[in-house]
Design a protein around this motif. Structure first.
Motif, PDB file in Angstrom:
ATOM      1  N   MET A 156     -48.354  52.107  19.542  1.00 22.74           N
ATOM      2  CA  MET A 156     -48.741  50.720  19.783  1.00 22.74           C
ATOM      3  C   MET A 156     -50.149  50.462  19.241  1.00 22.74           C
ATOM      4  O   MET A 156     -50.419  49.403  18.658  1.00 22.74           O
ATOM      5  N   GLY A 157     -51.042  51.432  19.424  1.00 25.66           N
ATOM      6  CA  GLY A 157     -52.392  51.284  18.895  1.00 25.66           C
ATOM      7  C   GLY A 157     -52.394  51.169  17.386  1.00 25.66           C
ATOM      8  O   GLY A 157     -53.154  50.373  16.806  1.00 25.66           O
ATOM      9  N   ARG A 158     -51.539  51.948  16.735  1.00 25.22           N
ATOM     10  CA  ARG A 158     -51.442  51.860  15.282  1.00 25.22           C
ATOM     11  C   ARG A 158     -50.899  50.498  14.851  1.00 25.22           C
ATOM     12  O   ARG A 158     -51.341  49.915  13.859  1.00 25.22           O
ATOM     13  N   VAL A 159     -49.919  49.983  15.620  1.00 19.27           N
ATOM     14  CA  VAL A 159     -49.346  48.678  15.286  1.00 19.27           C
ATOM     15  C   VAL A 159     -50.417  47.586  15.383  1.00 19.27           C
ATOM     16  O   VAL A 159     -50.461  46.666  14.564  1.00 19.27           O
ATOM     17  N   GLY A 161     -53.391  47.915  14.666  1.00 19.54           N
ATOM     18  CA  GLY A 161     -54.369  48.099  13.605  1.00 19.54           C
ATOM     19  C   GLY A 161     -55.603  48.884  13.983  1.00 19.54           C
ATOM     20  O   GLY A 161     -56.649  48.749  13.323  1.00 19.54           O
ATOM     21  N   LEU A 162     -55.524  49.696  15.017  1.00 22.65           N
ATOM     22  CA  LEU A 162     -56.669  50.505  15.393  1.00 22.65           C
ATOM     23  C   LEU A 162     -56.919  51.597  14.355  1.00 22.65           C
ATOM     24  O   LEU A 162     -55.975  52.225  13.869  1.00 22.65           O
ATOM     25  N   SER A 163     -58.181  51.817  14.044  1.00 18.35           N
ATOM     26  CA  SER A 163     -58.521  52.917  13.147  1.00 18.35           C
ATOM     27  C   SER A 163     -58.349  54.245  13.887  1.00 18.35           C
ATOM     28  O   SER A 163     -58.146  54.276  15.104  1.00 18.35           O
ATOM     29  N   ARG A 164     -58.454  55.362  13.140  1.00 21.23           N
ATOM     30  CA  ARG A 164     -58.293  56.666  13.780  1.00 21.23           C
ATOM     31  C   ARG A 164     -59.327  56.870  14.885  1.00 21.23           C
ATOM     32  O   ARG A 164     -59.003  57.351  15.967  1.00 21.23           O
ATOM     33  N   TRP A 165     -60.586  56.500  14.620  1.00 23.75           N
ATOM     34  CA  TRP A 165     -61.629  56.647  15.627  1.00 23.75           C
ATOM     35  C   TRP A 165     -61.361  55.768  16.835  1.00 23.75           C
ATOM     36  O   TRP A 165     -61.516  56.191  17.985  1.00 23.75           O
ATOM     37  N   GLN A 166     -60.955  54.511  16.606  1.00 26.54           N
ATOM     38  CA  GLN A 166     -60.646  53.612  17.712  1.00 26.54           C
ATOM     39  C   GLN A 166     -59.458  54.117  18.520  1.00 26.54           C
ATOM     40  O   GLN A 166     -59.416  53.969  19.745  1.00 26.54           O
ATOM     41  N   LEU A 167     -58.507  54.735  17.836  1.00 26.13           N
ATOM     42  CA  LEU A 167     -57.334  55.280  18.512  1.00 26.13           C
ATOM     43  C   LEU A 167     -57.736  56.405  19.463  1.00 26.13           C
ATOM     44  O   LEU A 167     -57.257  56.470  20.594  1.00 26.13           O
ATOM     45  N   TYR A 168     -58.626  57.277  18.992  1.00 27.04           N
ATOM     46  CA  TYR A 168     -59.106  58.351  19.863  1.00 27.04           C
ATOM     47  C   TYR A 168     -59.908  57.793  21.031  1.00 27.04           C
ATOM     48  O   TYR A 168     -59.730  58.220  22.182  1.00 27.04           O
TER      49      TYR A 168
END
Length: 264
Positions: A156-159, A161-168
């Motif tokens: 869901m985070g990827r959908v 548009g979160l960046s890799r850092w924001q996802l972590y």
């Protein structure tokens, strides 16, 4: 919750400790337990007052707390980094996890003779032992927490548009935080246990040294007082860890239920 309910809830955890103290004083003051086996509570309290007034207690607590805190920061930091890397990078997990698991199964307190040979009886030896003891609980719980994050939340985070850092930062670490904090509470217990053993075997300062020095002169009141201080420091550490849980896990259903309602 009314006033009396709050008082009851806050005083209930004190019931068993107070009962133990009362039974301790009664059994020792009446002679049921010899003072050569266990001093009375009053004697221990007087020893604590004496050590406080002459500055011995403050110096010992300061030295022991610095050792424990430094070891926790070093060992906990290393464990957290390895847990994070092995949780998100398959190559890191394959390279280091087996080695870390082998090291984890070596009793770190059994290394005291070797550590004394390496570092002597100075601060480095005690900090090394504490760091080694706390590293693995934090590593395992960080690794487990990251692997337990719901894949649906990551997707869901990827959908969104979160960046890799924001996802972590916004998904993976918050999802792993309950497990990480459990590891921290476990590590805090090991931290004090390791420090107690290391200070009583090879030290010239600290609470453990104070206790062992008192043992040489058969000052049981000081020895028991030192044990109580260790217990109180352990309880204080656990209370601080619980405070972090309530602060960092406000979003969690369990802590949301226990959190006080917002003011109007």
């Amino acid at each position: 919750m009314n006033r009396w309910s709050r008082v009851y809830a806050s005083s209930l955890p004190l019931f068993i400790p107070l009962l133990i103290l009362v039974m301790w004083q009664l059994t020792t003051s009446t002679g049921m337990i010899s003072d050569r086996t266990l001093p009375t509570l009053v004697d221990v309290f007087q020893a604590g007052v004496r050590l406080t007034l002459d500055g011995t207690l403050l110096e010992a607590i300061t030295v022991s707390t610095m050792r424990a805190g430094t070891g926790l920061l070093i060992g906990g930091g290393i464990g957290f980094v390895f847990g994070l890397l092995n949780g998100v990078l398959g190559i890191a997990d394959k390279l280091t996890d087996s080695t870390l698991q082998m090291l984890r199964n070596i009793p770190h307190l059994a290394m005291i003779p070797l550590v004394i040979v390496w570092f002597g009886i100075g601060e480095t030896a005690k900090i090394f032992l504490v760091a080694l003891g706390v590293m693995f609980p934090i590593y395992l719980n960080t690794l487990h927490g990251i692997r337990s994050v719901d894949p649906g939340l990551i997707e869901m985070g990827r959908v969104y548009g979160l960046s890799r850092w924001q996802l972590y930062r916004k998904v993976i670490l918050p999802g792993a935080m309950p497990s990480i904090l459990v590891g921290l509470r476990f590590a805090l217990g090991i931290m004090w246990l390791t420090l107690i053993v290391s200070e009583t075997i090879a030290a010239d300062q600290g609470i453990g040294y104070m206790a062992m020095n008192a043992r040489e002169f058969f000052q049981l009141d000081v020895v028991v007082f030192a044990i109580i201080i260790y217990a109180l420091l352990g309880k204080l550490s656990d209370t601080m860890a619980k405070w972090l849980e309530r602060r960092w896990l406000r979003w969690h259903p369990h802590f949301a239920k226990t959190a006080p309602p917002p003011k109007a």
